[in-house]
Structures are given as structure tokens and as C-alpha cells.
Design a protein around this motif. Structure first.
Motif, PDB file in Angstrom:
ATOM      1  N   VAL A 318       0.865  -1.179   0.000  1.00 48.86           N
ATOM      2  CA  VAL A 318       0.000   0.000   0.000  1.00 48.86           C
ATOM      3  C   VAL A 318       0.898   1.224   0.000  1.00 48.86           C
ATOM      4  N   THR A 319       0.808   2.039  -1.054  1.00 52.06           N
ATOM      5  CA  THR A 319       1.577   3.280  -1.073  1.00 52.06           C
ATOM      6  C   THR A 319       0.729   4.402  -0.467  1.00 52.06           C
ATOM      7  N   GLY A 320       1.403   5.419   0.061  1.00 54.68           N
ATOM      8  CA  GLY A 320       0.665   6.458   0.777  1.00 54.68           C
ATOM      9  C   GLY A 320      -0.008   5.893   2.007  1.00 54.68           C
ATOM     10  N   ALA A 321       0.642   4.905   2.642  1.00 53.64           N
ATOM     11  CA  ALA A 321       0.027   4.151   3.734  1.00 53.64           C
ATOM     12  C   ALA A 321      -0.238   4.992   4.971  1.00 53.64           C
ATOM     13  N   GLY A 322       0.377   6.158   5.078  1.00 53.51           N
ATOM     14  CA  GLY A 322       0.146   7.004   6.244  1.00 53.51           C
ATOM     15  C   GLY A 322      -0.973   7.997   6.053  1.00 53.51           C
TER      16      GLY A 322
END
Length: 665
Positions: A318-322
Motif C-alpha cells: 500500500v503506497t501512501g500508507a500514512g
């Protein structure tokens, strides 16, 4: 208006509540003690049954037979209780399911004793228990052991309640009506009554079900329907109404809030069952009604079997997980049991927070926190080479519309080139699925952000034709409470005393909750065959000015009096309304009622290859004007540079600000 009490939180153990567990209670919890107590009860029941049978005239011969037979009776009874798992029940939670087990135990033990009575030959006369004794003993014995557990539960709850009451910070109890006498209402009432430190004094319940009128639940009466609410608040001196309905539509919830506001009485709500099951809150964490409750929609029905077969045993990135969406996607993936979860994020603290949460709640998903920018090829290639993700969910993006209008180069680098780089790596390393998180702002885009997302969709469609990996995109609108969105901004402005700023009185937007959007993204991802642009059903649009008025009212204030609403004018790149394109002309249905497939054709491969080369050149030159011109030419339907709405005079703004609308509509 009475201030709401602090949220109560419960725990499954005494030590977690901040008090030492008594040594006496610790010993009473031990299973050997329970065996001993049951032995005493069963023995006494057998002796009493014999005494009744012989009219309390027990001769030496009768006593002799009794002492010979009692081990046989106890063996059958203890054996039946062990067989039905009676000693594995937690006696403090004895309910109807446990009572059913006790009934079965009684029948089995009685059957065994009757069979022995009829099956033993006269030579074993001393071991043949009289049938009348067997029947009386069954009633007395198992009534006694069940009663013993009920009594222990009652004593323990009294002990807890008295200890909690001593810890209550405020001596004042808040008189409350529970609105809803269904399962959720009973669950909430049971926990509130079981806690001595609760500030709530529940005077009764209200429910529109005619069959429940006048009934008594846990000692509290159903006093009437919602039509009687105003009268009950006055006659019963009610300080607040608590909505305890597990599943209610947005319209019904709005009606109930309007009703309470009109009385007026402070209205609160019990957390949704999803929040409780997720472990985020306890049943007793009764809170104020939030705007998210009024905008909420019916729970999403997911095909859990399809999702698990899609995710279980796979490595998911998952990218942009934050971020708001990325973090919720990470939670949803983690709970479904992937083999490994890769959390990619360039914001260090945001990554630290989501990684810590996943480690705490779903450690079996084996989360790996990876700091990195999706636009840096060396870092992304290293991640793909080491972990070989099979599912890539690409949520990393620049999303703030006005901000990207003044930073077009960064929007293009992150949203287009980042997607192109990550997608090519997914294809090169033979990932199974690549999912792009897109936006409704990509439909006839009027902003740099929307245009960049539209090009990203075209990139995904192009890559699907180049690789075996299935590439797809999922479009949806605004999510409630995401970072930088309107609701947190309004909430902050209200806390600061206003004014609440709105760009235009006719501005409307589609909203859905972050969990709903994330779940539907995963469902669409599991459905995708490759090349689709999925569009999520966003429901009915919401006027932003009505949203602001609702939030002000729910804060206990009056719009236009306590908090002013100021119209500032549409910002660059904004539209009066977004388009989701869920009409039958542009969309085809899927098996899921909230997921559509957009009939949107892609571009030829040579045109996409030329576009990527051109975009790299423009970003290297950091020429924002040239980027805007290119996007207008490359996306014919784009409305970049076009006025987002008709001009509105100052008088129109002032009239809208003065307009007398209901605060909750």
C-alpha cells in the motif's frame, strides 16, 4: 444545556480498570473451588431428594442405601457437566445459551440414572436409585448449580458496582432516556447499569415498536414512542437522550436529531457496532452526535469470501500508507490476513503511526514500514526486488486542489510520473494486480489535480495492455474526515469561534466514509479483470452550506448568531459540483450494487509513450504554464482555465448568508 459526561471505558479485567483484584475473588475464580461448591450443592440436593421421598424419616437402612448411591449420582452428574463444557463457561456472563447447556446436562444425567435404575438386576438393589428421587434430585441439583452461578455473578457485579461508584468523580447523575430498545439498546443499557462509575441514570427507554410499549428491560420500562419524547423529557426531568439504535438510516437519524433539537434536549449516540467490533471503542463510550453520523450511509455488504481469496497468503503493498485513505486501506487489508503487508510512505511520522497500530492489532499480517517516495526509481525498484509484492494498491498522491494549482509540477511528478514508474515496476516484477486510487475530480477535470488523476487513469489503462499484471483504477469522491478536507476545517473554525468559511452558497459535494471507500476499493480490486475504471456509488450530494449549518448546530451553537458563515468565492480549480458519472449511459453495473465500471476508452500506446516523454520534459523545466497547456490539449474534455462557476455578486453572497434555513435539514 447539560454538559455531556466523559466517555466511560470498560475492560475485561479488574486490573485493567486501575484497581487491585481482591485475593478472595481470585480464589473464588479458581476452578477447584467451583468443583467443591458444586459437590456441596449436588450432595445436598441428593440428600434433600431422599428426605422428601421418605417424608424426612430416614432410617439407618435408608441412610445406608443413600450413601451407597450418592457416588453413582455424582459421577453421572459431574460427567454430564464436563461433557457439555459447563466448567469452561465464564460464570459472570451466564445467559440463555448457558441455561440451555444446563438443561441438556440435566436431561443427560437423568437419562443415565434412569437407565441404570431400570438396567441393574435386583442383585444390585442397593444401587438402584428410586425414580422419584432421580426426578427430584435432577430439579434440585441442577437448579442449585445454576443458581450458584447466578448468585456468584450477582455478588461480583455488586462488588464491581460499589467499587466503581467509589471511584466516580462526580456525585451528580445525568438523567437519560435511551432511544431504541432493540439489541443494541439492551447491550448499552446492560453495560451502563453494570458500571457503578457511570454518570448516567437511565430513567427508561423509548421505542416506536408497538409490541415493546410498557415492557420492562433490565428493570427499565419502555415509556413510549418518539412522539412522546417531548413529554417524557419534561415530566421525567431528562437531561439527555441517547440514541441506541445499531443500524439506522441517515434520514431516520437526522429526524431523531431534529426532534431532540426541537424539544430541546442534549442528544448523544452509542458508537456503531462496526466501531465496537473493530475494538476502537466500548459499548459504553456514548458520545455526542457527529456530522459523520448524519452523513453516514448504510453499511457496505462485502463478499468476504472473495476478498479473502484475493488477499490471504499474498504480499500486499500500500503506497501512501500514512494518509487518510492509505491508512484505512492498510487496516482493511491487515484484518483480512495477507501473508505480508508493505507500508510505503514518505512522511516518517505518519508511517510510524500506522505501522505501530497494525503491529499492535494485526501482527499476523507481518507489516513492514518502508520509507520512500514513489517517484524515486532506485528506492521503489529495491522494494519490488526484495519483497516481490503481488498486489499493489497505489494511494500515494497530491490531492489538495487549490494547492496543486500553484504547484502543478509537483502534482504531475507525483500523480502521473509516480503512477507510471510504480506501474511499470509492478508489471516488470509480475505483480498480480495494480490498483490506482483515483477521484471524481478526474471527470471533465477543472483542476491540475483532477487532470493529473485523469492522465494517471490513462496510464493504468495503457499499462494493462503491456503487461500480464491486471491494472485497474477506482474512482470516488470526498471522504469524511480525511486530512485537509472540509469537515476537519469546519470543526477547527467552530472551535475557534468562527467564522466558518465557504467558497460558494451552491457548492455541493459527494461524501462517503473512509472505511466504506476502502472496503469498496478492495471489493472492486478483487472483481477487476484488468483495464477497468471502477466508479463507486457516492449516494446523494450534500450542500456544503447545509453541512456547515449542521456542524454548528451539533456543536450546541446557532448558525448566524453564535457562529457566522462567510462566503469567500470559488478558489482556482474548484467546481460548484463534482461529477461521478453513475448514470446508465456512461456506466455498466457490476454484481455489487455500489460499484460500477466506467465505459471510458484509453489512448493508443504510441500517444501515451509520447505523452510520458513530454511530461518528463515539462517537469524538468518546471514550466507550470506549459504543463497546463499540455494537459488542456491532451485531455480534450478538461476545463482548465475555464471559470468553475458563474460569477456571483456580493449581494448574492450576503443574501445566502442571511438566508433563514433550518439548522438540521
Amino acid at each position: 444545556m447539560i454538559q455531556a459526561p466523559p466517555e466511560n471505558r470498560t475492560s475485561g479485567s479488574d486490573s485493567a480498570r486501575g484497581r487491585p483484584v481482591s485475593g478472595v475473588w481470585r480464589r473464588l475464580k479458581n476452578r477447584p473451588v467451583q468443583y467443591l461448591l458444586d459437590l456441596c450443592v449436588l450432595t445436598g440436593a441428593f440428600v434433600l431428594a431422599y428426605a422428601v421421598r421418605f417424608e424426612f424419616h430416614l432410617t439407618p437402612d435408608v441412610w445406608d442405601r443413600l450413601l451407597r448411591q450418592i457416588p453413582l449420582a455424582l459421577l453421572c452428574q459431574f460427567g454430564a457437566m464436563s461433557a457439555f463444557g459447563i466448567y469452561f463457561f465464564m460464570w459472570r456472563y451466564i445467559g440463555m445459551a448457558e441455561v440451555g447447556a444446563f438443561v441438556k446436562t440435566t436431561l443427560v444425567a437423568t437419562f443415565l440414572l434412569v437407565a441404570l435404575r431400570l438396567g441393574l438386576s435386583p442383585a444390585y438393589q442397593d444401587f438402584r436409585i428410586p425414580l422419584s428421587v432421580i426426578v427430584m434430585d435432577a430439579i434440585l441439583a441442577f437448579g442449585g448449580v445454576l443458581g450458584l452461578r447466578v448468585a456468584r455473578r450477582f455478588i461480583y457485579e455488586q462488588y464491581e458496582r460499589s467499587t466503581d461508584a467509589a471511584r466516580r468523580t462526580s456525585p451528580v447523575r445525568i438523567r437519560a432516556l435511551f432511544l431504541g430498545a432493540g439489541r443494541a439498546g439492551v447491550l448499552a443499557l446492560k453495560e451502563v447499569l453494570g458500571r457503578g462509575d457511570s454518570d448516567l441514570d437511565v430513567v427508561g427507554l423509548v421505542d416506536d415498536d408497538p409490541e415493546k410499549q410498557g415492557s420492562v428491560i433490565l428493570g427499565r420500562k419502555v415509556l413510549g414512542t418518539t412522539e412522546d419524547l417531548g413529554r417524557l423529557v419534561r415530566t421525567r426531568a431528562v437531561d439527555q437522550v441517547v440514541i441506541t439504535i445499531a443500524r439506522t438510516s441517515r434520514q431516520d437519524l437526522r429526524r431523531l436529531v431534529e426532534l431532540c433539537e426541537a424539544i430541546p434536549v442534549h442528544v448523544r449516540i452509542m458508537p456503531g457496532l462496526w466501531e465496537i467490533l473493530q475494538g476502537n471503542v466500548q459499548v459504553s463510550s456514548i458520545r455526542d452526535v457527529e456530522i459523520e453520523d448524519l452523513l453516514g450511509r448504510d453499511p457496505v455488504k462485502l463478499d468476504e469470501k472473495e476478498l479473502r481469496s484475493f488477499l490471504v497468503g499474498r504480499t500486499v503493498m500500500v503506497t501512501g500508507a500514512g494518509g487518510s485513505i492509505g491508512s484505512e486501506l492498510s487496516r482493511q487489508v491487515a484484518r483480512l490476513g495477507p501473508q505480508q503487508l508493505l507500508l510505503v510512505e514518505r512522511a516518517e511520522f505518519a508511517l510510524f503511526e500506522i505501522d505501530r497500530e497494525i503491529q499492535r492489532r494485526w501482527a499476523s499480517s507481518r507489516p513492514v514500514a518502508l520509507v520512500g517516495d514513489v517517484g524515486e526509481e532506485a528506492r521503489m525498484r529495491a522494494i519490488f526486488a526484495e519483497y516481490r509484492p503481488q498486489i499493489v494498491i497505489h494511494a500515494a498522491a497530491h490531492k489538495h486542489v487549490p494547492l496543486m494549482e500553484t504547484n502543478p509540477t509537483e502534482a504531475i511528478k507525483n500523480n502521473i510520473l509516480g503512477t507510471y514508474l510504480l506501474g511499470n515496476l509492478a508489471g516488470e516484477f509480475r505483480a498480480d494486480v495494480f490498483v490506482l486510487i483515483s477521484t471524481d475530480k478526474a471527470v471533465r477535470p477543472a483542476s491540475i489535480m483532477g487532470a493529473s488523476k485523469r492522465v494517471a487513469e490513462l496510464v493504468v489503462q495503457d499499462l494493462d495492455a503491456r503487461y500480464q499484471t491486471r491494472f485497474l483504477a477506482v474512482r470516488f469522491g470526498n471522504v469524511l474526515g480525511s486530512a485537509g478536507s472540509v469537515i476537519p476545517i469546519f470543526r477547527e473554525q467552530i472551535q475557534d469561534g468562527g467564522p466558518v468559511t465557504i467558497t460558494h452558497p451552491e457548492m455541493v459535494r459527494y461524501f462517503m466514509t473512509i472505511p466504506e471507500a476502502s472496503q469498496l476499493v478492495l471489493q472492486a480490486s478483487a472483481m477487476g479483470k484488468g483495464g477497468e475504471i471502477f466508479v463507486l456509488d457516492m449516494g446523494e450530494p450534500v450542500r456544503i452550506v447545509d453541512l456547515a449549518r449542521d456542524m454548528i448546530t451539533l456543536s450546541g451553537l446557532k448558525p448566524g448568531e453564535d457562529i457566522e458563515i462567510v462566503f469567500t468565492g470559488i478558489r482556482p480549480g474548484e467546481k460548484l459540483s463534482e461529477e461521478v458519472g453513475t448514470d446508465d449511459e456512461n456506466m455498466s453495473r457490476t454484481e455489487h450494487p455500489k460499484i460500477f465500471i466506467g465505459k471510458i476508452s484509453g489512448y493508443p500506446p504510441d500517444r501515451m509513450e509520447w505523452a510520458m516523454t513530454r511530461i518528463r520534459t515539462l517537469t524538468d523545466g518546471a514550466d507550470g504554464s506549459a504543463i497546463r497547456r499540455f494537459l488542456k490539449e491532451f485531455i480534450p474534455e478538461a476545463q482548465l482555465g475555464v471559470e468553475s462557476a458563474r460569477p456571483v455578486s456580493l449581494e448574492v453572497f450576503r443574501a445566502a448568508a442571511r438566508r433563514d434555513r433550518p439548522s438540521i435539514t
